[in-house]
Design an enzyme around this catalytic site. Structure first.
Site, mmCIF file in Angstrom:
data_model
loop_
_atom_site.group_PDB
_atom_site.id
_atom_site.type_symbol
_atom_site.label_atom_id
_atom_site.label_comp_id
_atom_site.label_asym_id
_atom_site.label_seq_id
_atom_site.Cartn_x
_atom_site.Cartn_y
_atom_site.Cartn_z
ATOM 1 N N ILE A 182 0.840 -1.211 0.000
ATOM 2 C CA ILE A 182 0.000 0.000 0.000
ATOM 3 C C ILE A 182 0.872 1.258 0.000
ATOM 4 C CG2 ILE A 182 -1.671 1.303 1.394
ATOM 5 C CD1 ILE A 182 -2.934 -1.381 2.181
ATOM 6 N N VAL A 235 10.955 4.025 13.120
ATOM 7 C CA VAL A 235 10.282 5.313 13.377
ATOM 8 C C VAL A 235 9.983 5.425 14.870
ATOM 9 C CG1 VAL A 235 8.148 6.622 12.967
ATOM 10 C CG2 VAL A 235 9.354 5.561 11.053
ATOM 11 N N GLY A 270 0.566 -1.465 7.757
ATOM 12 C CA GLY A 270 -0.206 -2.706 7.782
ATOM 13 C C GLY A 270 -1.642 -2.492 8.225
ATOM 14 N N ARG A 271 -2.349 -3.605 8.293
ATOM 15 C CA ARG A 271 -3.760 -3.561 8.662
ATOM 16 C C ARG A 271 -4.037 -4.621 9.719
ATOM 17 N NH1 ARG A 271 -6.958 -0.716 5.332
ATOM 18 N NH2 ARG A 271 -8.780 -2.023 5.655
ATOM 19 N N HIS A 443 2.600 -14.199 -30.373
ATOM 20 C CA HIS A 443 3.668 -13.218 -30.547
ATOM 21 C C HIS A 443 3.081 -11.969 -31.203
ATOM 22 C CE1 HIS A 443 7.614 -11.571 -31.389
ATOM 23 N NE2 HIS A 443 7.192 -11.327 -32.633
HETATM 24 C C1 LIG Z 1 -5.346 1.217 -0.164
HETATM 25 C C2 LIG Z 1 -5.610 -0.250 -0.286
HETATM 26 C C3 LIG Z 1 -5.383 -0.893 -1.483
HETATM 27 C C4 LIG Z 1 -5.637 -2.244 -1.605
HETATM 28 N N1 LIG Z 1 -5.401 -2.834 -2.813
HETATM 29 C C5 LIG Z 1 -5.634 -4.152 -2.956
HETATM 30 C C6 LIG Z 1 -5.438 -4.779 -4.213
HETATM 31 O O1 LIG Z 1 -5.052 -4.132 -5.198
HETATM 32 N N2 LIG Z 1 -5.709 -6.094 -4.316
HETATM 33 C C7 LIG Z 1 -6.124 -6.843 -3.249
HETATM 34 O O2 LIG Z 1 -6.338 -8.043 -3.383
HETATM 35 N N3 LIG Z 1 -6.344 -6.269 -2.041
HETATM 36 C C8 LIG Z 1 -6.101 -4.948 -1.877
HETATM 37 N N4 LIG Z 1 -6.342 -4.357 -0.671
HETATM 38 C C9 LIG Z 1 -6.834 -5.215 0.441
HETATM 39 C C10 LIG Z 1 -8.324 -5.485 0.283
HETATM 40 O O3 LIG Z 1 -9.010 -4.262 0.258
HETATM 41 C C11 LIG Z 1 -8.822 -6.359 1.432
HETATM 42 O O4 LIG Z 1 -8.033 -7.532 1.497
HETATM 43 C C12 LIG Z 1 -10.271 -6.763 1.209
HETATM 44 O O5 LIG Z 1 -11.090 -5.622 1.129
HETATM 45 C C13 LIG Z 1 -10.764 -7.665 2.351
HETATM 46 O O6 LIG Z 1 -12.078 -7.997 2.125
HETATM 47 P P1 LIG Z 1 -13.084 -8.372 3.300
HETATM 48 O O7 LIG Z 1 -14.375 -8.693 2.636
HETATM 49 O O8 LIG Z 1 -12.473 -9.360 4.190
HETATM 50 O O9 LIG Z 1 -13.237 -7.037 4.188
HETATM 51 P P2 LIG Z 1 -13.513 -5.524 3.847
HETATM 52 O O10 LIG Z 1 -13.339 -5.224 2.419
HETATM 53 O O11 LIG Z 1 -12.707 -4.747 4.822
HETATM 54 O O12 LIG Z 1 -15.063 -5.342 4.156
HETATM 55 C C14 LIG Z 1 -15.584 -5.463 5.437
HETATM 56 C C15 LIG Z 1 -16.886 -4.698 5.505
HETATM 57 O O13 LIG Z 1 -17.524 -5.030 6.716
HETATM 58 C C16 LIG Z 1 -18.194 -3.893 7.201
HETATM 59 N N5 LIG Z 1 -18.410 -4.083 8.640
HETATM 60 C C17 LIG Z 1 -17.471 -4.227 9.605
HETATM 61 N N6 LIG Z 1 -18.049 -4.435 10.794
HETATM 62 C C18 LIG Z 1 -19.384 -4.408 10.593
HETATM 63 C C19 LIG Z 1 -20.502 -4.555 11.440
HETATM 64 N N7 LIG Z 1 -20.367 -4.797 12.737
HETATM 65 N N8 LIG Z 1 -21.728 -4.436 10.895
HETATM 66 C C20 LIG Z 1 -21.889 -4.188 9.577
HETATM 67 N N9 LIG Z 1 -20.860 -4.051 8.726
HETATM 68 C C21 LIG Z 1 -19.622 -4.174 9.217
HETATM 69 C C22 LIG Z 1 -17.241 -2.757 6.890
HETATM 70 O O14 LIG Z 1 -17.940 -1.527 6.860
HETATM 71 C C23 LIG Z 1 -16.705 -3.184 5.526
HETATM 72 O O15 LIG Z 1 -17.453 -2.596 4.489
HETATM 73 C C24 LIG Z 1 -6.137 -2.993 -0.513
HETATM 74 C C25 LIG Z 1 -6.398 -2.348 0.697
HETATM 75 C C26 LIG Z 1 -6.141 -1.001 0.813
HETATM 76 C C27 LIG Z 1 -6.439 -0.326 2.107
#
Ligand SMILES: Cc1cc2nc3c(=O)[nH]c(=O)nc-3n(C[C@H](O)[C@H](O)[C@H](O)COP(=O)(O)OP(=O)(O)OC[C@H]3O[C@@H](n4cnc5c(N)ncnc54)[C@H](O)[C@@H]3O)c2cc1C
Length: 464
Positions: A182, A235, A270-271, A443
Site C-alpha cells: 500500500i 520510526v 499494515g492492517r 507473438h
Molecule cells: C489502499 C488499499 C489498497 C488495496 N489494494 C488491494 C489490491 O489491489 N488487491 C487486493 O487483493 N487487495 C487490496 N487491498 C486489500 C483489500 O481491500 C482487502 O483484502 C479486502 O477488502 C478484504 O475484504 P473483506 O471482505 O475481508 O473485508 P472488507 O473489504 O474490509 O469489508 C468489510 C466490511 O464489513 C463492514 N463491517 C465491519 N463491521 C461491521 C458490522 N459490525 N456491521 C456491519 N458491517 C460491518 C465494513 O464496513 C466493511 O465494508 C487494498 C487495501 C487497501 C487499504
C-alpha cells in the site's frame, strides 16, 4: 425481524461474493453492512480507488517521459487534482453500484446498519434482531498504526491509506512509513504527481517476504522514478501541526537519530482484523493472539453456526483471498465441498512496472531444503516490452529439480498482474515448467517472457 438461512456481516469482497454464491445455491441470504455503499474496503477505500489513481498518474508519467520518444510532441498534461479525485470517485461509484445491482438480481437483502451477534443464530442491527441458521463474519480490516503516531485523516497531515486517497491537495513532500504494497502504490501515485516521496522502512528490503531478486530490482526501478528510501529505520514518532509533520527515526545500524520534514505523512504499516462492536468474544468465539477470528479448515469458528472469512481471519489480506473464502464457505453452508488452495494465491503490486508473485520464494524453498531449479528471463529479450520502454524487469520461475513441477513464480514487468495467472493455472493443475514451455504463446505478447522462463528451466530460452 426476518429469518434467513445465512446472514453475512460485512459487504466487502469476502461478504458480497459469499452472499451471491449463497443465493445462487438457493439459500435465503441477507448482508448487514454499516457503510453507506457496498463493496467494503476494497471497492470504497482500497483496491479500486488506488488503482484508479495509479491509472491516471501512469498516463501522466507516460506523457512526461515516453511520449516525445514516440514522436508525440507537445506540452505534457497539467494535473487537475480535484478532477482526478472525481474520476476515482466515479469508478468507485460504478463498482459499488454494481454490487447493489447484483444483490437485487440475486434477491439478497441488504440490512443497513452495524451488526452485533448476541448469540449464535441471532444478528442485532439497531433495535432489530434477525435470525439466521448460519452467520458469516466478513467484517474485514482497518489500518494499523505505530505507537506514538496519531492518524487524523480529516486534518490531512498524518494520514492512513484512506486519507491518502482524499488529500485536499497534492503535497510537495510526503513521508511514507512502511515499504509494503500500500505504501509503495500510493507513494508511486504521489511521486508521479511531482511530490518528493521518501519511504522509511524498518526492514532492510522493501516488500518484506517477497522474492529477493524482485525486491532489489523493484527498489532500483522505484528510485529511478524518484522515490527515495531510508531502510533499516525504526520510526520513533510523528509530530504534526496543521500543515506539516516531523517524522523522527533511528537507524538500526548505528542507533543514530534523524528527523524528516513532510507536508503529509502516510502511515502504511499494515492492517489489522476488525471485529469491534460485534460482541463475538461474549458469544464465546475464540480469537488468535493477533485479534483475528479463529477458524477451522471450513471457516467455522468454535461456536456452531458462526463462520468467518477474509481479512477478519488468518491469511494474506487480499481481496481475492476473501472472495475465494466467500465462495467456499457458501458451498460449505449449502452442504457442498468448499475449498481454497492457499498455496496458489497470487499477490500483485500495481506500480509500474507491476510486480506479481505466486507460490513459494526461492529463499523459502531453500530453507526447507528442497531441491529446486530456477529459470529467469529478462523482459529485455521480449520485443513487446521493449516497445513500451519496459525491458527492465524479468520473469522468474521455480520448479522442483527432479519432477519439474512448478512451485513458485515472480514477475516484475508490464502486466505482471495478468500474466501471473498462467502460472497459477499451471500450479493448480500440478503442472510442470515443460507444460508451460510446450504451450504455444502468441507473438508479440509479454506472456512470451513466461514461456521463455519456462524454456530456461529446460533446454534453454530462445531470446536470452
Ligand atoms: C489502499 C488499499 C489498497 C488495496 N489494494 C488491494 C489490491 O489491489 N488487491 C487486493 O487483493 N487487495 C487490496 N487491498 C486489500 C483489500 O481491500 C482487502 O483484502 C479486502 O477488502 C478484504 O475484504 P473483506 O471482505 O475481508 O473485508 P472488507 O473489504 O474490509 O469489508 C468489510 C466490511 O464489513 C463492514 N463491517 C465491519 N463491521 C461491521 C458490522 N459490525 N456491521 C456491519 N458491517 C460491518 C465494513 O464496513 C466493511 O465494508 C487494498 C487495501 C487497501 C487499504
Amino acid at each position: 425481524m426476518a429469518s434467513y438461512d445465512v446472514i453475512i456481516i460485512g459487504a466487502g469482497p469476502g461478504g458480497y461474493v459469499s452472499a451471491i454464491r449463497c443465493a445462487q445455491l438457493g439459500l435465503k441470504t441477507a448482508v448487514v453492512e454499516g457503510r453507506e455503499t457496498l463493496g467494503g474496503t476494497c471497492l470504497n477505500v482500497g483496491c479500486i480507488p488506488s488503482k484508479a489513481l495509479l491509472n491516471a498518474t501512469h498516463h501522466l508519467h507516460e506523457a512526461e517521459h515516453n511520449f516525445a520518444k514516440m514522436g508525440l510532441k507537445g506540452k505534457s498534461p497539467s494535473v487537475d487534482w480535484n478532477q482526478m479525485k472525481a474520476y476515482k470517485d466515479d469508478v468507485v461509484g460504478q463498482n459499488t453500484g454494481g454490487i447493489e445491482f447484483l444483490f437485487k438480481k440475486n434477491k439478497i437483502d441488504w440490512i443497513k446498519g452495524w451488526a452485533s451477534v448476541p448469540a449464535a443464530g441471532k444478528v442485532k442491527v439497531g433495535d432489530e434482531v434477525h435470525e439466521a441458521k448460519n452467520i458469516v463474519v466478513a467484517t474485514g480490516s482497518v489500518p494499523s498504526s505505530l505507537p506514538g503516531i496519531t492518524v487524523d485523516n480529516d486534518a490531512g497531515v498524518v494520514v492512513d491509506s484512506t486519507g491518502a486517497l482524499e488529500l485536499p491537495k497534492v503535497p510537495k513532500k510526503m513521508t511514507v512509513i512502511g515499504a509494503g504494497v500500500i505504501g509503495l502504490e500510493l507513494g508511486s501515485v504521489y511521486a508521479r504527481l511531482g511530490t518528493e516521496v521518501t519511504v522509511v522502512e524498518y526492514m532492510d528490503a522493501i516488500t518484506p517476504g517477497m522474492d529477493a531478486d524482485v525486491q532489489r530490482t523493484f527498489k532500483k526501478l522505484l528510485e529511478k522514478q524518484g522515490l527515495q528510501f531510508i531502510m533499516g529505520a525504526a520510526v520513533q514518532g510523528v509530530e504534526a501541526n496543521k500543515t506539516k509533520a516531523k517524522v523522527s527515526y533511528k537507524l538500526k545500524k548505528d542507533e543514530s537519530e534523524h528527523v524528516l520534514d513532510a507536508d503529509v505523512v502516510l502511515v502504511a504499516t499494515g492492517r489489522k482484523a476488525f471485529t469491534d462492536g460485534l460482541g463475538l468474544a461474549e458469544a464465546g468465539v475464540e480469537f488468535t493472539e493477533r485479534g483475528q477470528v479463529k477458524t477451522d479448515a471450513h471457516w467455522a469458528t468454535n461456536v456452531s453456526g458462526i463462520y468467518a472469512i477474509g481479512d477478519a481471519i488468518v491469511g494474506p489480506m487480499l481481496a481475492h483471498k476473501a472472495e475465494d473464502e466467500g465462495m467456499a464457505v457458501a458451498e460449505v453452508l449449502a452442504g457442498k465441498h468448499g475449498h481454497v488452495n492457499y498455496d496458489v494465491i497470487p499477490g500483485v503490486i500495481y506500480t509500474s512496472p507491476e510486480v506479481a508473485t505466486v507460490g513459494k520464494t526461492e529463499a523459502a524453498l531453500k530453507a526447507e531444503g528442497r531441491k529446486i531449479k530456477v529459470g529467469k528471463f529478462s523482459f529485455m529479450g521480449n520485443a513487446r516490452a521493449k516497445a513500451v520502454f519496459q525491458g527492465d524487469g524479468f520473469v522468474k520461475l521455480i520448479a522442483d529439480a527432479d519432477t519439474d513441477r512448478l512451485l513458485g513464480a515472480a514477475i516484475i514487468g508490464p502486466s505482471a498482474g495478468d500474466m501471473i495467472h498462467e502460472i497459477c493455472v499451471a500450479m493448480e493443475y500440478g503442472g510442470s515448467a515443460q507444460d508451460v514451455a510446450m504451450t504455444c504463446h502468441a507473438h508479440p505478447t509479454y506472456s512470451e517472457a513466461v514461456r521463455e522462463a519456462a524454456l530456461a528451466l529446460g533446454d534453454g530460452a530462445i531470446h536470452a
